[in-house]
Design a protein around this motif. Structure first.
Motif, PDB file in Angstrom:
ATOM      1  N   MET A   1     -39.451  -6.538  35.161  1.00  0.00           N
ATOM      2  CA  MET A   1     -39.476  -5.080  34.983  1.00  0.00           C
ATOM      3  C   MET A   1     -40.078  -4.458  33.771  1.00  0.00           C
ATOM      4  O   MET A   1     -40.804  -3.338  33.676  1.00  0.00           O
ATOM      5  CB  MET A   1     -37.777  -4.248  35.163  1.00  0.00           C
ATOM      6  N   LEU A   2     -39.916  -5.091  32.858  1.00  0.00           N
ATOM      7  CA  LEU A   2     -40.545  -4.832  31.207  1.00  0.00           C
ATOM      8  C   LEU A   2     -42.257  -4.636  31.444  1.00  0.00           C
ATOM      9  O   LEU A   2     -42.625  -3.824  31.034  1.00  0.00           O
ATOM     10  CB  LEU A   2     -40.286  -5.923  30.300  1.00  0.00           C
TER      11      LEU A   2
ATOM     12  N   CYS B   1     -38.280  -7.700  42.747  1.00  0.00           N
ATOM     13  CA  CYS B   1     -37.094  -8.315  42.335  1.00  0.00           C
ATOM     14  C   CYS B   1     -35.860  -8.412  43.105  1.00  0.00           C
ATOM     15  O   CYS B   1     -35.462  -9.614  43.645  1.00  0.00           O
ATOM     16  CB  CYS B   1     -36.630  -7.563  41.165  1.00  0.00           C
ATOM     17  N   LYS B   2     -35.559  -7.243  44.075  1.00  0.00           N
ATOM     18  CA  LYS B   2     -34.731  -7.310  44.983  1.00  0.00           C
ATOM     19  C   LYS B   2     -35.109  -8.275  46.319  1.00  0.00           C
ATOM     20  O   LYS B   2     -33.903  -9.031  46.472  1.00  0.00           O
ATOM     21  CB  LYS B   2     -34.426  -6.045  45.482  1.00  0.00           C
ATOM     22  N   ILE B   3     -36.114  -8.324  46.718  1.00  0.00           N
ATOM     23  CA  ILE B   3     -36.728  -8.979  47.972  1.00  0.00           C
ATOM     24  C   ILE B   3     -36.498 -10.753  47.481  1.00  0.00           C
ATOM     25  O   ILE B   3     -36.043 -11.391  48.116  1.00  0.00           O
ATOM     26  CB  ILE B   3     -38.057  -8.584  48.248  1.00  0.00           C
TER      27      ILE B   3
ATOM     28  N   VAL C   1     -36.644   4.600  28.828  1.00  0.00           N
ATOM     29  CA  VAL C   1     -35.597   5.172  29.822  1.00  0.00           C
ATOM     30  C   VAL C   1     -35.439   4.331  30.934  1.00  0.00           C
ATOM     31  O   VAL C   1     -34.049   4.075  31.246  1.00  0.00           O
ATOM     32  CB  VAL C   1     -36.254   6.722  30.337  1.00  0.00           C
ATOM     33  N   ILE C   2     -36.606   3.756  31.440  1.00  0.00           N
ATOM     34  CA  ILE C   2     -36.330   2.748  32.597  1.00  0.00           C
ATOM     35  C   ILE C   2     -35.814   1.635  32.246  1.00  0.00           C
ATOM     36  O   ILE C   2     -34.950   0.980  32.976  1.00  0.00           O
ATOM     37  CB  ILE C   2     -37.952   2.503  33.177  1.00  0.00           C
ATOM     38  N   MET C   3     -36.166   0.896  30.984  1.00  0.00           N
ATOM     39  CA  MET C   3     -35.603  -0.372  30.738  1.00  0.00           C
ATOM     40  C   MET C   3     -34.245  -0.331  30.363  1.00  0.00           C
ATOM     41  O   MET C   3     -33.419  -1.189  30.290  1.00  0.00           O
ATOM     42  CB  MET C   3     -36.533  -0.940  29.596  1.00  0.00           C
TER      43      MET C   3
ATOM     44  N   LEU D   1     -45.452   1.631  39.891  1.00  0.00           N
ATOM     45  CA  LEU D   1     -45.511   0.463  39.561  1.00  0.00           C
ATOM     46  C   LEU D   1     -44.016  -0.406  39.409  1.00  0.00           C
ATOM     47  O   LEU D   1     -43.721  -1.516  39.857  1.00  0.00           O
ATOM     48  CB  LEU D   1     -46.588  -0.201  38.410  1.00  0.00           C
ATOM     49  N   PRO D   2     -43.373   0.314  38.513  1.00  0.00           N
ATOM     50  CA  PRO D   2     -41.889  -0.136  38.148  1.00  0.00           C
ATOM     51  C   PRO D   2     -41.156  -0.202  39.580  1.00  0.00           C
ATOM     52  O   PRO D   2     -40.208  -1.010  39.591  1.00  0.00           O
ATOM     53  CB  PRO D   2     -41.357   1.015  37.164  1.00  0.00           C
ATOM     54  N   ILE D   3     -41.238   0.817  40.303  1.00  0.00           N
ATOM     55  CA  ILE D   3     -40.595   0.821  41.629  1.00  0.00           C
ATOM     56  C   ILE D   3     -40.905  -0.420  42.256  1.00  0.00           C
ATOM     57  O   ILE D   3     -40.064  -0.980  43.098  1.00  0.00           O
ATOM     58  CB  ILE D   3     -41.074   1.907  42.568  1.00  0.00           C
TER      59      ILE D   3
END
Length: 284
Positions: free
Chosen positions: A70-71, A56-58, A112-114, A48-50
């Motif tokens: 992302m949060l 977000c990039k698109i 870690v991800i954030m 899901l984060p991926i």
């Protein structure tokens, strides 16, 4: 009104209510249904984060909204997911276990991800992540209420049922109250970005549902397990995302919470529609 005095108590109540539903046996489900549990956690905690990052990039999302999207994607499952699984005729035991596991595991994966996300976009806009504060807040406001709920359920199961019966009726109204307070306080920013952020969040939700459905197909899960994983991957703990965004000890930025507010509203619409489709097909 400082919204943090509303956010933090609501998060504690929701986590305490989750703990009242948990038994130690719920964590043992990973030994009884390892494939379903691992697939569900894989979808929610890693994939899901991926998907959120790709969305977000698109869409070219930048700055605080990138961090906000992302949060919400990095948070654990929502406490109401077991109710949705029940309505969808899913595997309620699996739903409860996945929410329990994700609530514990994300205590460590979320920082870690954030931390990566804030390094990726935050420094350019002056936002950093105090990891120690994040860990401490999550332990006090999430892990501790869950543990207290589990202990009460273990020691006084009848009392736990009575308390849970009341709190379960409050969970959704409290989340909507939280969204309403944030909307009133940040309505100008929300209105200016509602179509753009709404499209981003809707695509994230749609991607989450489709991803979970494909995971269930690829790993040959049964019908009940597939329905449950779709709901678990799609339903996120928006209260936690809002608490992290608005906390004076972490981001202290209400704008970061806006994607979580929109997500909280849209996820109920999308997942209720999913439940409705299941019921329609069953009666067809």
């Amino acid at each position: 009104m400082n919204s943090i005095f509303i956010v933090l108590p609501i998060l504690c109540i929701l986590m305490f209510e989750l703990g009242l539903n948990l038994r130690l046996q719920d964590f043992a489900l990973i030994f009884q249904k390892p494939k379903a549990v691992i697939v569900g956690l894989l979808g929610q905690i890693l994939l899901l984060p991926i998907v959120a990052f790709l969305v977000c990039k698109i869409f070219g999302v930048e700055g605080v909204f990138f961090i906000g999207i992302m949060l919400i994607a990095c948070c654990p499952g929502g406490s109401s997911s077991n109710v949705f699984s029940l309505l969808a005729k899913g595997d309620v035991a699996l739903s409860i276990s996945l929410t329990a596991f994700s609530s514990v595991i994300t205590l460590f994966t979320l920082p870690v991800i954030m931390n990566f996300v804030t390094d990726y976009v935050g420094h350019s806009i002056g936002i950093t992540l105090p990891i120690k504060n994040l860990l401490l807040q999550n332990l006090l406001l999430m892990f501790l209420p869950i543990i207290i709920g589990i202990i009460i359920n273990y020691k006084k199961p009848n009392l736990a049922k009575r308390i849970e019966k009341v709190l379960s009726k409050l969970a959704f109204p409290l989340l909507m109250l939280l969204a309403l307070v944030f909307f009133i306080q940040n309505y100008k920013v929300i209105i200016d970005n509602i179509l753009y952020l709404g499209a981003c969040v809707f695509c994230l939700l749609l991607g989450a549902v489709l991803l979970a459905y494909l995971l269930g197909k690829v790993f040959f899960l049964n019908k009940k397990e597939k329905r449950t994983i779709v709901i678990e991957v799609g339903m996120q703990n928006a209260a936690q995302a809002i608490a992290i965004a608005s906390s004076p000890f972490i981001f202290h930025n209400n704008t970061i919470a806006i994607p979580a507010i929109i997500y909280a509203l849209l996820m109920n619409v999308v997942l209720l529609s999913y439940v409705g489709i299941i019921k329609y097909r069953r009666n067809d």
